[in-house]
Design an enzyme around this catalytic site. Sequence first.
Site, mmCIF file in Angstrom:
data_model
loop_
_atom_site.group_PDB
_atom_site.id
_atom_site.type_symbol
_atom_site.label_atom_id
_atom_site.label_comp_id
_atom_site.label_asym_id
_atom_site.label_seq_id
_atom_site.Cartn_x
_atom_site.Cartn_y
_atom_site.Cartn_z
ATOM 1 N N CYS A 82 10.019 9.236 -15.578
ATOM 2 C CA CYS A 82 10.747 9.016 -14.159
ATOM 3 C C CYS A 82 12.466 8.921 -14.671
ATOM 4 O O CYS A 82 12.927 8.480 -15.321
ATOM 5 C CB CYS A 82 10.346 7.562 -13.640
ATOM 6 S SG CYS A 82 11.164 7.208 -11.867
ATOM 7 N N CYS A 86 15.338 2.039 -12.420
ATOM 8 C CA CYS A 86 15.064 0.508 -11.949
ATOM 9 C C CYS A 86 14.651 -0.380 -13.287
ATOM 10 O O CYS A 86 14.245 0.081 -14.046
ATOM 11 C CB CYS A 86 13.690 0.705 -11.162
ATOM 12 S SG CYS A 86 13.867 1.830 -9.738
ATOM 13 N N CYS A 89 11.430 -1.783 -14.479
ATOM 14 C CA CYS A 89 10.206 -0.857 -14.777
ATOM 15 C C CYS A 89 10.213 -0.237 -16.143
ATOM 16 O O CYS A 89 10.901 0.318 -16.722
ATOM 17 C CB CYS A 89 10.392 0.345 -13.703
ATOM 18 S SG CYS A 89 8.936 1.465 -13.720
ATOM 19 N N CYS A 126 -5.065 3.110 -4.438
ATOM 20 C CA CYS A 126 -3.548 3.137 -4.304
ATOM 21 C C CYS A 126 -3.439 4.374 -5.447
ATOM 22 O O CYS A 126 -3.547 4.064 -6.558
ATOM 23 C CB CYS A 126 -3.114 1.999 -4.773
ATOM 24 S SG CYS A 126 -3.365 0.464 -3.574
ATOM 25 N N CYS A 158 -3.637 4.732 -0.125
ATOM 26 C CA CYS A 158 -2.386 4.425 -0.143
ATOM 27 C C CYS A 158 -1.676 5.286 -1.077
ATOM 28 O O CYS A 158 -2.094 5.184 -2.315
ATOM 29 C CB CYS A 158 -2.271 2.971 -0.212
ATOM 30 S SG CYS A 158 -0.659 2.344 -0.309
ATOM 31 N N CYS A 218 3.467 -0.235 3.355
ATOM 32 C CA CYS A 218 3.160 -0.948 2.465
ATOM 33 C C CYS A 218 4.438 -1.117 1.742
ATOM 34 O O CYS A 218 4.873 -0.297 1.177
ATOM 35 C CB CYS A 218 1.771 -0.556 1.606
ATOM 36 S SG CYS A 218 1.737 -1.810 0.134
ATOM 37 N N ARG A 288 -0.397 -9.457 -0.114
ATOM 38 C CA ARG A 288 -1.018 -9.425 -1.588
ATOM 39 C C ARG A 288 -0.398 -9.921 -2.603
ATOM 40 O O ARG A 288 0.672 -9.808 -2.750
ATOM 41 C CB ARG A 288 -1.206 -7.954 -1.473
ATOM 42 C CG ARG A 288 -1.970 -7.357 -2.858
ATOM 43 C CD ARG A 288 -2.548 -6.279 -2.600
ATOM 44 N NE ARG A 288 -1.705 -5.110 -2.439
ATOM 45 C CZ ARG A 288 -1.370 -4.530 -1.296
ATOM 46 N NH1 ARG A 288 -1.933 -5.124 -0.229
ATOM 47 N NH2 ARG A 288 -0.403 -3.806 -1.071
#
Length: 343
Positions: A82, A86, A89, A126, A158, A218, A288
């Site tokens: 990626c 962030c 992460c 997901c 999702c 979401c 959740r």
Amino acid sequence: MTVSTATNHTSDPVSLGRDRYQAMADRVLGGESISRDEALSILKTPDDEVLDLLSAGFRIRQKHFGKTVQLYFLMNAKSGLCPEDCHYCSQSKISTAPVPKYNILKRDDLMEAARLAAERGAKTYCLVISARGPNERELSAVEQIVPEIKEKYNLDICACLGLLSREQADRLKACGVDRVNHNLNTSEDHYADICTTHTYADRVDTLRNVRDAGMEMCSGGIIGMGETHDDVVSMAFDLRDLGVQSIPLNFLNAIEGTPLQGNSDLSPQDCLRALAMFRFVAPDRELRISGGRELHLRSLQPLGLYVANSLFVGDYLTTKGQAPEADYDMIRDLGFEVTKSTC
């Protein structure tokens, strides 16, 4: 004249706390919204009043979701690689955590994960990739696999693919994606402290593109990244006001090799207070308990389901979850039941 020596329960300081939460729940159940100051007060609930807070929150949860629990299954369809930074992460470009790195998985792998999701009683599959946003190959792969998964396993889908344009969102809607996950993660004020390669506004724009394409949103956040109580409350109100239908609340797993390693010192009570606050702020939204629940809630995980109404069953993206059987036992012991797919 005889004066009664009986003590009115409302004069008891403990009862005063209990009555305050129930009165707040009464207002929410009557259609009112709590204020930001009230939301802040929930995050400051004394430890010995947390059970009273959860009791009041359960009344709101029960009105909208009864005693049902929705299960979600996460598939890390593309790992690592990626370009974003962030700080939480393990898959980001600045992480040195030893995570698997691979491009989007082949059809057979994605179908096998869908089979496992159905076997575990998940309502929603997901499909997640690590990326700033999907490239054409990745988007096409999702378009091809989603109809097949839905037809064979009757799962809601999702997709979590990073930043999306309106055209990309329209394509996801057309292929059968039910909702898109794109977390705000924290407040607008705190966002620059956890990511510099894109902005809070970029994330809000993606959610609006998802909404305008006709899919459910979401979006949630991560607690324990050095934010203030004000930050947590701001995020909750932003999610509510955006109309987000499903809110996953994560508790930072401070993975070694990320900039936030060693930063999280959450107690189980901190997690319960945050979950309860979100229930009061967004009473009819799916809530959740997500990543980090096993690490931070520990033996108090069942209490979280008195205000939350869904869980991930199995592992997360790069960290392990508890065994699915433990989740089934927890749900059954609470007297709750798993909600099946509505596809």
